[in-house]
Design an enzyme around this catalytic site. Structure first.
Site, PDB file in Angstrom:
ATOM      1  N   GLY A 107       0.829  -1.196   0.000  1.00  0.00           N
ATOM      2  CA  GLY A 107       0.000   0.000   0.000  1.00  0.00           C
ATOM      3  C   GLY A 107       0.862   1.244   0.000  1.00  0.00           C
TER       4      GLY A 107
ATOM      5  N   PRO B 288       2.847   4.733   1.110  1.00  0.00           N
ATOM      6  CA  PRO B 288       3.666   4.983   2.311  1.00  0.00           C
ATOM      7  C   PRO B 288       2.834   5.622   3.422  1.00  0.00           C
ATOM      8  CG  PRO B 288       4.761   5.794   0.321  1.00  0.00           C
ATOM      9  CD  PRO B 288       3.372   5.422  -0.079  1.00  0.00           C
ATOM     10  N   GLY B 289       3.129   5.243   4.652  1.00  0.00           N
ATOM     11  CA  GLY B 289       2.495   5.872   5.804  1.00  0.00           C
ATOM     12  C   GLY B 289       1.154   5.314   6.200  1.00  0.00           C
ATOM     13  N   THR B 290       0.741   4.177   5.626  1.00  0.00           N
ATOM     14  CA  THR B 290      -0.579   3.622   5.940  1.00  0.00           C
ATOM     15  C   THR B 290      -0.531   2.620   7.086  1.00  0.00           C
ATOM     16  OG1 THR B 290      -0.232   2.037   4.136  1.00  0.00           O
ATOM     17  CG2 THR B 290      -1.552   3.990   3.653  1.00  0.00           C
TER      18      THR B 290
ATOM     19  N   GLU C 156      -4.826  34.707  -7.563  1.00  0.00           N
ATOM     20  CA  GLU C 156      -5.486  33.738  -6.677  1.00  0.00           C
ATOM     21  C   GLU C 156      -6.999  33.833  -6.764  1.00  0.00           C
ATOM     22  OE1 GLU C 156      -3.909  31.389  -5.322  1.00  0.00           O
ATOM     23  OE2 GLU C 156      -1.938  32.182  -5.849  1.00  0.00           O
TER      24      GLU C 156
ATOM     25  N   HIS D  27      -8.287  31.665  -9.609  1.00  0.00           N
ATOM     26  CA  HIS D  27      -8.478  30.268  -9.221  1.00  0.00           C
ATOM     27  C   HIS D  27      -9.750  30.106  -8.376  1.00  0.00           C
ATOM     28  CE1 HIS D  27      -4.687  28.850 -10.774  1.00  0.00           C
ATOM     29  NE2 HIS D  27      -3.979  29.694 -10.025  1.00  0.00           N
TER      30      HIS D  27
END
Length: 653
Positions: A231, A233-235, A454, A457
């Protein structure tokens, strides 16, 4: 003589033997650090309150600013005893806060010189002589003994030997026991992991058949030989492996696959043999191999396909996992975030019988993870975890842990121990856009241009409210190089389902080009800045995926371009083999034309919407300049109920 007796007394008979009268007048001349163990302790908050109330006469700091001594003139007679002193543990940052309060209230502050104990001084000088003469001699003798043992052949280095001897091998039984004990001491269990309940059920079942083998064998079920946790990274893949090993009644050996990689051919394979031999001697045993993709990549994919040490190590792993040797009561658990690069022979049943995908957490899982990391912290009642579970779409468990930790750090900066909603917002913003600059030295013209960019957006994101949820607009510059930022995301029903439509992706490109379109409308084509470079990169990347991966082109409706995945394909040999000669020139030209057509149409749509709403955008930009930050809901409500449609196209065909 009396003064010498006073100095030595604390280190011979203890502080309790000193009376208040004995040192009543001595504290004016003697360093108060001598009596630090009997001076009363006070909290930092009480000290600051006493300073503000002008109850403190003088404050002494140690030279490292880690301890402060406050003196109170209780009697007003200029003579002091131990009851007139208090000690507070600080650090340099906290000491600055205390000094600020002291300066405001005209309280004298003094930095003390380190107190030197005469007995300790004598001992230090003796130790210095010992360190200068005897320590180098001892080190020389130890190094000489190790060298002689190597030359005499006491450390076998043959391919079938235990590398470095049993005492030096990273796969010995001592490490096996230490790994198990460390996890038990750390209180790691399956309850330490939060996420998908289906993944939790899979891991619980693994623990069940490891602890109840006879029951499964009676039912005719074969015990799983290998489990692969894969899975992003970091899960929590490594955490799950530790939890399984901690809850199983089995020995445990953990090793990173990078430890198998050696410069000399055959050394990695020898380590693999040693590892599995040690596991068979200590059954039942669990072997955990972290980041197995370091040695498990597909064979024959590099430029040098000769006698590769990594491939020899992989071949040995394949033979040990399912070869002639019996692995009864030996379970192999591996973790990787690159399953796509692993060799097919490694993934087949018999080696890794069960492959568990540990995905990024969904909304409910993110809420559960936040609760886990908040167990030992205090949060304000105003913190809505449901809101942050929604805002952190795409975050891994490690990133959520970092979010809570950063919020706690923000609370400490304010000298608080309770995490507020503002701390959570600042933490989320820092992780999203980076560190925000506090001092803005830009000119008014530059700030106005950033506001228009900005707002371009933000206005387009709010215009497509059926797809996007506008969260925040800011013109504060960051240390990541951005002059401002706009935070928005897709609605949860889109992100959770993953069903991104062609229209939605086109609107996403329109929003990405909103900044460049706003600069075109307000400043003209010749005065567009380079602030849209990342926007163009993002827009073209989405368009390429639409045509080459998702089949959303007008002509190329069934086309799939393998080269769009080259960024995730680490095989140089495969890239060289597929980059040329796979697709005809007609396909390549059509692909490029389709991508360009999508981006050009999106840019025209963005320009037309901004042109027809130029007055609104200009008003909102001026509001943004005054406030520096704007909530997304404010802008959405401002342009409700309906924006001006593209009735007068600025671009003419």
């Amino acid at each position: 003589m009396r003064l010498l007796y006073l100095l030595l007394l604390p280190y011979t008979f203890g502080f309790r033997a000193i009376t208040t009268n004995t040192i009543k007048t001595s504290l004016n001349s003697i360093n108060p650090m001598q009596y630090k163990s009997i001076i009363q302790q006070k909290s930092l908050g009480k000290l600051i309150t006493d300073i503000d109330n002008k109850d403190v006469e003088k404050i002494f700091f140690t030279n490292d600013l880690k301890t402060s001594y406050a003196r109170y003139d209780v009697n007003g007679d200029g003579e002091y005893d131990l009851e007139d002193y208090s000690v507070v543990t600080t650090d340099p940052y906290i000491a600055n806060v205390v000094i600020e309060h002291a300066n405001k209230n005209k309280v004298e502050t003094t930095i003390l010189e380190p107190y030197v104990n005469p007995i300790q001084s004598v001992i230090s000088s003796v130790y210095g002589v010992f360190d200068a003469i005897f320590v180098p001699t001892i080190i020389f003798i130890v190094i000489r003994s190790i060298f002689l043992s190597i030359t005499r052949g006491n450390m076998p280095m043959g391919p079938n030997s235990n590398i470095g001897g049993n005492n030096f091998s990273p796969f010995n039984s001592k490490m096996k026991n230490d790994d198990k004990l460390n996890m038990i001491k750390a209180n790691i269990s399956l309850s330490s992991w939060a996420g998908s309940p289906e993944i939790f059920q899979e891991c619980t079942e693994i623990v069940s058949y490891l602890n109840n083998r006879t029951l499964y064998e009676a039912a005719g079920a074969d015990i799983t030989k290998g489990i692969l946790l894969e899975g992003p990274p970091g899960t929590g893949k490594t955490l799950l492996a530790k939890a399984i090993a901690s809850e199983c009644d089995a020995n445990f050996i953990s090793v990173a696959s990078s430890e198998f990689v050696e410069l000399f051919v055959g050394m990695g394979a020898a380590k693999v043999r040693s590892l599995f031999a040690k596991a068979r001697e200590n059954t039942p045993c669990i072997i955990f191999i972290d980041e197995i993709d370091a040695v498990g990549k597909q064979r024959g994919t590099g430029v040098n396909v000769g006698n590769d040490e990594r491939e020899q190590t992989l071949n040995q792993i394949l033979a040990e996992m399912d070869g002639f040797a019996q692995n009864d009561n030996v379970l192999i658990i591996a973790a990787t975030n690159r399953r796509d690069v692993l060799d097919n022979a490694l993934l087949r049943p018999g080696r890794f019988d069960r492959i568990i995908n540990v995905p990024l957490p969904d909304t409910e899982s993110r809420k559960a993870i936040l609760n886990v990391h908040l167990q030992n912290k205090t949060i304000d009642e105003s913190v809505d975890l449901d809101k942050y579970a929604e805002l952190t779409s795409g975050y891994s468990g490690a990133e959520l842990k970092n979010l809570i930790n950063e919020a706690a750090i923000f609370a400490v900066r304010q000298m608080k121990t309770v995490i507020s909603d503002k701390n959570m917002q600042d933490s989320l913003e820092k992780l999203t856009v980076g560190i925000i600059k506090q001092n803005d030295t830009r000119s008014e013209e530059s700030i106005l241009r950033v506001a228009h960019h900005e707002m371009g957006h933000a206005f387009l994101a709010a215009s497509f409210s059926e797809y996007f949820n506008l969260k925040k607009i800011s013109i504060q510059s960051t240390y990541n190089g951005a002059g401002g930022y706009t935070i928005f995301g897709e609605h949860s029903n889109i992100t959770e389902s993953g069903l991104y439509t062609k229209d939605m992706l086109k609107k996403r490109i329109v929003v990405a080009l909103g900044g460049k379109a706003a600069e075109y409308v307000f400043y003209g084509d010749k005065h567009i800045s380079l602030g849209a470079s990342q926007d163009l990169k993002q827009a073209n990347s989405i368009a390429k995926q639409m045509i080459g991966t998702y089949g959303m082109g007008e002509t190329l409706k069934t086309f799939y371009n393998e080269n769009t995945d080259n960024g995730r394909t680490p095989f140089l040999g495969r890239s060289l083999a597929t980059s040329d000669g796979v697709y005809s020139e007609y396909i390549k030209e059509t692909f490029d034309n389709e991508v360009r057509q999508i981006v050009d149409e999106a840019y025209k749509e963005a320009v037309n919407i901004i042109h027809n709403n130029q007055i609104k955008i200009n008003v909102l930009s001026n509001i943004l300049i005054n406030t520096r930050n704007m909530d997304g809901s404010f802008l959405t409500e401002y342009i409700t109920p309906k924006i001006v449609d593209e009735k007068n196209d600025l671009f003419e065909e």
